[in-house]
Design a protein around this motif. Structure first.
Motif, PDB file in Angstrom:
ATOM      1  N   HIS A 142      -4.726  -8.149  -1.678  1.00 55.07           N
ATOM      2  CA  HIS A 142      -4.685  -7.217  -0.547  1.00 55.07           C
ATOM      3  C   HIS A 142      -5.167  -7.896   0.734  1.00 55.07           C
ATOM      4  CE1 HIS A 142      -3.444  -3.924  -2.936  1.00 55.07           C
ATOM      5  NE2 HIS A 142      -4.615  -3.637  -3.497  1.00 55.07           N
TER       6      HIS A 142
ATOM      7  N   SER B 197      -4.223   1.725   0.764  1.00 52.01           N
ATOM      8  CA  SER B 197      -4.023   2.019  -0.652  1.00 52.01           C
ATOM      9  C   SER B 197      -4.897   3.209  -1.037  1.00 52.01           C
ATOM     10  CB  SER B 197      -4.393   0.820  -1.529  1.00 52.01           C
ATOM     11  OG  SER B 197      -3.493  -0.250  -1.327  1.00 52.01           O
TER      12      SER B 197
ATOM     13  N   GLY C 261       0.820  -1.204   0.000  1.00 53.08           N
ATOM     14  CA  GLY C 261       0.000   0.000   0.000  1.00 53.08           C
ATOM     15  C   GLY C 261       0.851   1.249   0.000  1.00 53.08           C
ATOM     16  N   GLU C 262       0.180   2.401   0.027  1.00 54.84           N
ATOM     17  CA  GLU C 262       0.915   3.668   0.088  1.00 54.84           C
ATOM     18  C   GLU C 262       1.368   3.987   1.502  1.00 54.84           C
ATOM     19  OE1 GLU C 262      -0.374   3.617  -3.833  1.00 54.84           O
ATOM     20  OE2 GLU C 262      -1.702   3.422  -2.091  1.00 54.84           O
TER      21      GLU C 262
ATOM     22  N   HIS D 178      -6.440  -4.493   5.251  1.00 58.11           N
ATOM     23  CA  HIS D 178      -6.072  -3.594   4.156  1.00 58.11           C
ATOM     24  C   HIS D 178      -7.166  -2.554   3.993  1.00 58.11           C
ATOM     25  CE1 HIS D 178      -3.347  -2.870   0.738  1.00 58.11           C
ATOM     26  NE2 HIS D 178      -4.412  -2.250   0.233  1.00 58.11           N
TER      27      HIS D 178
ATOM     28  N   LEU E 286      -8.812   0.398   1.749  1.00 57.39           N
ATOM     29  CA  LEU E 286      -8.960   1.039   0.450  1.00 57.39           C
ATOM     30  C   LEU E 286      -9.529   2.442   0.670  1.00 57.39           C
ATOM     31  CD1 LEU E 286     -10.451  -1.909  -1.641  1.00 57.39           C
ATOM     32  CD2 LEU E 286      -8.074  -1.143  -1.532  1.00 57.39           C
TER      33      LEU E 286
END
Length: 318
Positions: free
Chosen positions: A284, A267, A248-249, A295, A297
């Motif tokens: 993910h 992410s 992810g970021e 995770h 989003l």
């Protein structure tokens, strides 16, 4: 806005923001939840990369967050350094040599006082010292006798007393005396205030920094989405770190990463209705579960300037 009117300088070089003051690093971490990454080598641990020191390099989103909140200001570090003239360098060098002489003189005076006012040697210590000196003279005489023969070139050399060092010819970093080592403090060239003036190259807004050509983030939809998601998570009280190793970021922490493990790998999606392939969702979810995380989003709505969140966790079936 913060109560303290002083803004923390973010020194920009090659469009990266650095923090060089340890007090500033402590402030942005403890009061604003910005961690950054230490990238400098420690002086006494130069051959390792597990423990690093200043400067602290910030993610672009962290720098934007601090600027928009009025906490920090950009400084064009390259232009803030003024190139001194030849005469100024000569004068600085002369002042430096004079400072070295003064420090050496004070150190020698202190050493002399410590020696004269120190413990008086007993008669037994004096006798042993004379015996050692006599043995050295006898050894020197034997070596001198051997040096007269055909193997003179192979004979050991005699140790002689090192000459006193002229302070005017001392090179920084290799200062020594004939008997007692001294510590001499030599100011760095860049620490001279007259040669560093950031006042003309300080920018308090992203627009001013962009006009000056030192900063252009965020410039695209993807970059605006990252900044929006970063701010959204920060306003919820989370700490963020880089999340590239976890797919992810960002890594999202409930508190300071020194005290807590991350709960999410986040992410960033450029739109809340962006399409995702089923295999991405599966990947993910499985990666997050394998690393004991969910995770996250994060969909950025560029029109409404809002973020929507969706968490994924792997679950068994049957």
């Amino acid at each position: 806005m913060v109560a303290d009117t002083r803004r923390i300088p973010l020194r920009v070089s090659n469009k990266k923001a650095y923090v060089w003051d340890v007090d500033d690093i402590a402030v942005i971490r403890s009061q604003h939840g910005i961690c950054g990454i230490l990238t400098g080598t420690l002086p006494h641990l130069s051959q390792q990369n597990a423990f690093l020191g200043i400067p602290l390099v910030l993610m672009p989103e962290e720098a934007v967050y601090l600027i928009e909140n009025g906490v920090a200001t950009f400084v064009d570090d390259t232009r803030a350094h003024i190139q001194p003239s030849t005469s100024e360098l000569k004068q600085w060098n002369a002042d430096q040599q004079e400072n070295i002489k003064q420090q050496l003189a004070l150190a020698e005076i202190k050493t002399t006082k410590d020696t004269t006012s120190g413990r008086a040697m007993s008669e037994e210590a004096i006798r042993k010292r004379k015996e050692r000196e006599e043995k050295k003279r006898e050894k020197a005489a034997r070596l001198a006798a051997k040096a007269d023969g055909p193997n003179a070139l192979l004979a050991p050399t005699l140790e002689v007393e090192a000459p006193k060092v002229d302070a005017a010819h001392i090179s920084p970093g290799r200062l020594s005396s004939s008997t007692v080592p001294y510590t001499i403090v030599i100011p760095a060239l860049s620490s001279t205030f007259e040669w560093y003036d950031p006042s003309k190259y300080t920018y308090t807004t992203l627009g001013d920094a962009k006009t000056a050509g030192i900063w252009d983030y965020p410039a695209t939809l993807a970059e605006r989405a990252r900044c929006g998601v970063f701010r959204g998570l920060k306003e919820k009280g989370f700490f963020m770190g880089g999340g590239i190793k976890f797919g992810g970021e960002y890594l999202v922490y409930p508190g300071d990463p020194l005290r807590y493990h991350s709960h999410f790998a986040a992410s960033v999606l450029e739109s809340p209705i962006a399409s995702l392939r089923p295999m991405e969702i599966v990947a993910h979810g499985r990666l997050g579960t394998a690393t004991k995380k969910a995770h996250l989003l994060c969909g950025w709505d560029d029109e409404k300037k809002e973020v929507s969140y969706l968490s994924i966790e792997w679950a068994g079936f049957g």
